[in-house]
Design an enzyme around this catalytic site. Structure first.
Site, PDB file in Angstrom:
ATOM      1  N   HIS A  61     -48.388 -13.672 -39.256  1.00  0.00           N
ATOM      2  CA  HIS A  61     -48.099 -14.403 -38.026  1.00  0.00           C
ATOM      3  C   HIS A  61     -46.696 -15.001 -38.068  1.00  0.00           C
ATOM      4  O   HIS A  61     -46.358 -15.721 -39.010  1.00  0.00           O
ATOM      5  CB  HIS A  61     -49.143 -15.522 -37.891  1.00  0.00           C
ATOM      6  CG  HIS A  61     -49.100 -16.287 -36.622  1.00  0.00           C
ATOM      7  ND1 HIS A  61     -49.203 -17.653 -36.586  1.00  0.00           N
ATOM      8  CD2 HIS A  61     -48.989 -15.883 -35.321  1.00  0.00           C
ATOM      9  CE1 HIS A  61     -49.183 -18.069 -35.326  1.00  0.00           C
ATOM     10  NE2 HIS A  61     -49.035 -17.016 -34.542  1.00  0.00           N
TER      11      HIS A  61
ATOM     12  N   GLU B 201     -46.326 -10.124 -36.754  1.00  0.00           N
ATOM     13  CA  GLU B 201     -46.323 -10.574 -35.359  1.00  0.00           C
ATOM     14  C   GLU B 201     -45.107 -11.465 -35.170  1.00  0.00           C
ATOM     15  O   GLU B 201     -44.699 -12.202 -36.092  1.00  0.00           O
ATOM     16  CB  GLU B 201     -47.610 -11.367 -35.076  1.00  0.00           C
ATOM     17  CG  GLU B 201     -47.776 -11.822 -33.627  1.00  0.00           C
ATOM     18  CD  GLU B 201     -47.287 -13.223 -33.308  1.00  0.00           C
ATOM     19  OE1 GLU B 201     -47.420 -13.643 -32.162  1.00  0.00           O
ATOM     20  OE2 GLU B 201     -46.748 -13.920 -34.210  1.00  0.00           O
TER      21      GLU B 201
ATOM     22  N   ASP C 242     -42.745 -13.687 -31.793  1.00  0.00           N
ATOM     23  CA  ASP C 242     -42.684 -14.113 -30.392  1.00  0.00           C
ATOM     24  C   ASP C 242     -41.291 -13.794 -29.851  1.00  0.00           C
ATOM     25  O   ASP C 242     -40.288 -14.192 -30.450  1.00  0.00           O
ATOM     26  CB  ASP C 242     -42.929 -15.624 -30.299  1.00  0.00           C
ATOM     27  CG  ASP C 242     -44.246 -16.013 -30.946  1.00  0.00           C
ATOM     28  OD1 ASP C 242     -45.287 -15.590 -30.442  1.00  0.00           O
ATOM     29  OD2 ASP C 242     -44.215 -16.729 -31.970  1.00  0.00           O
TER      30      ASP C 242
ATOM     31  N   HIS D  63     -40.595 -19.060 -30.454  1.00  0.00           N
ATOM     32  CA  HIS D  63     -41.936 -19.324 -29.924  1.00  0.00           C
ATOM     33  C   HIS D  63     -41.904 -20.199 -28.677  1.00  0.00           C
ATOM     34  O   HIS D  63     -42.481 -19.873 -27.645  1.00  0.00           O
ATOM     35  CB  HIS D  63     -42.793 -19.976 -31.010  1.00  0.00           C
ATOM     36  CG  HIS D  63     -44.200 -20.247 -30.571  1.00  0.00           C
ATOM     37  ND1 HIS D  63     -44.557 -21.378 -29.867  1.00  0.00           N
ATOM     38  CD2 HIS D  63     -45.342 -19.532 -30.715  1.00  0.00           C
ATOM     39  CE1 HIS D  63     -45.859 -21.353 -29.610  1.00  0.00           C
ATOM     40  NE2 HIS D  63     -46.365 -20.236 -30.117  1.00  0.00           N
TER      41      HIS D  63
ATOM     42  N   GLU E 284     -45.178 -10.108 -29.574  1.00  0.00           N
ATOM     43  CA  GLU E 284     -45.784 -10.931 -28.536  1.00  0.00           C
ATOM     44  C   GLU E 284     -44.685 -11.287 -27.539  1.00  0.00           C
ATOM     45  O   GLU E 284     -43.718 -11.984 -27.877  1.00  0.00           O
ATOM     46  CB  GLU E 284     -46.420 -12.210 -29.089  1.00  0.00           C
ATOM     47  CG  GLU E 284     -47.070 -12.975 -27.939  1.00  0.00           C
ATOM     48  CD  GLU E 284     -47.564 -14.372 -28.265  1.00  0.00           C
ATOM     49  OE1 GLU E 284     -47.775 -14.709 -29.447  1.00  0.00           O
ATOM     50  OE2 GLU E 284     -47.714 -15.146 -27.288  1.00  0.00           O
TER      51      GLU E 284
HETATM   52  O1  G3P Z   1     -49.956 -13.279 -31.019  1.00  0.00           O
HETATM   53  C1  G3P Z   1     -50.942 -14.091 -31.544  1.00  0.00           C
HETATM   54  C2  G3P Z   1     -50.515 -15.536 -31.609  1.00  0.00           C
HETATM   55  O2  G3P Z   1     -49.213 -15.605 -32.094  1.00  0.00           O
HETATM   56  C3  G3P Z   1     -50.618 -16.229 -30.294  1.00  0.00           C
HETATM   57  O3  G3P Z   1     -50.377 -17.590 -30.357  1.00  0.00           O
HETATM   58  O4  G3P Z   1     -48.951 -19.563 -29.974  1.00  0.00           O
HETATM   59  O5  G3P Z   1     -48.999 -18.490 -32.209  1.00  0.00           O
HETATM   60  O6  G3P Z   1     -47.870 -17.368 -30.311  1.00  0.00           O
HETATM   61  P1  G3P Z   1     -48.988 -18.261 -30.727  1.00  0.00           P
HETATM   62 MG    MG Z   2     -47.299 -15.478 -31.202  1.00  0.00          MG
END
Ligand code: G3P
Ligand code: MG
Length: 244
Positions: free
Chosen positions: A12, A39, A41, A54, A114
């Site tokens: 993440h 993953e 953002d 993010h 994402e």
């Molecule tokens: O993509 C999964 C997760 O990253 C979604 O929540 O707020 O951590 O971007 P967040």
């Molecule tokens: Mg995310």
């Protein structure tokens, strides 16, 4: 439903909380723990460059304050996005999506992008990310997987990069989410792990949708999801769970 080509374990924001999120330093740390999928953002600068961040504002994770969407990439790329985390990472920049693509492609890693638009920029962000990915990944066995909480962002990515796979992110079920995932031609749904149970797993499977979950940091949750044969597990705990 085809074979899912991506590794089950996904780091993440690069390496969760062990390094500054959404930086290449985090990706390298995640990779050093054996992770082969990441993953991150992605949003766009004022001049339309996709980059990793993010929040809508710069306040929490950079040396600047205010909305990121108000600045051009030339300015954003000079900010310190590591010092907030710890002195060891001071000076670490926010990477462009192009830099991240270079890293993951050079190492054979998978990327879950994402699409995290600044509110109001949903369609433009999806379009820009799709357009950039067509240029950054070409005819490769492991294309990036788009995901977003915002259907308009996925619609934008579909406009510019229809062949690249999409997934709808769901934190709380909302009326029509399942039909939306289908109408967007999604290949997967990425849900909050608390939502995932046998019924949801079966619903997704019967629709030919793969199932991924975020953000899974507890061993008991990993076991529960393992029993449901979840396709992807997004975790911060890259130092606790061995990527298989
Ligand atoms: O993509 C999964 C997760 O990253 C979604 O929540 O707020 O951590 O971007 P967040
Ligand atoms: Mg995310």
């Amino acid at each position: 439903m085809g074979v899912w080509p991506y590794p089950r374990w996904i780091a993440h924001r690069g390496a969760g909380k062990l390094a500054p999120e959404n930086t290449l330093a985090a990706f390298r740390l995640g990779a050093s723990h054996g992770y082969r999928a990441f993953e991150c953002d992605v949003k766009i600068s004022r001049d339309g460059v996709p980059f990793l961040l993010h929040d809508a504002t710069l306040d929490r994770t950079t040396s600047a304050v205010g909305p990121a969407a108000d600045r051009d990439w030339a300015e954003l790329s000079l900010l310190d996005a590591g010092g907030w985390h710890s002195p060891a990472y001071a000076g670490e920049p926010m990477p462009s999506l192009a830099a991240v693509a270079c890293f993951v492609r050079s190492n054979g890693y998978a990327l879950n992008i994402e699409i995290k638009p600044t509110p109001g920029d949903e369609l433009a962000t999806g379009r820009a990310v799709g357009h950039a990915c067509l240029r950054l990944w070409h005819d490769e066995p492991l294309p990036p997987l788009f995901s977003s909480f915002r259907p308009e962002a996925l619609a934008g990515a579909r406009e510019t990069a229809p062949a690249l796979p999409r997934a709808l992110l769901v934190d709380e079920p909302w009326p029509g989410w399942f039909e939306m995932a289908q109408s967007l031609g999604c290949v997967a749904v990425v849900s909050n792990h608390k939502l995932m149970d046998e019924a949801l797993r079966a619903t997704l499977r019967s629709a030919g949708l793969h199932a991924l979950c975020y953000t899974v940091n507890e061993a008991a949750d990993v076991e529960r999801l393992r029993a449901l044969a979840i396709d992807g597990v997004i975790t911060d705990a890259v130092d606790h769970f061995a990527a298989d």
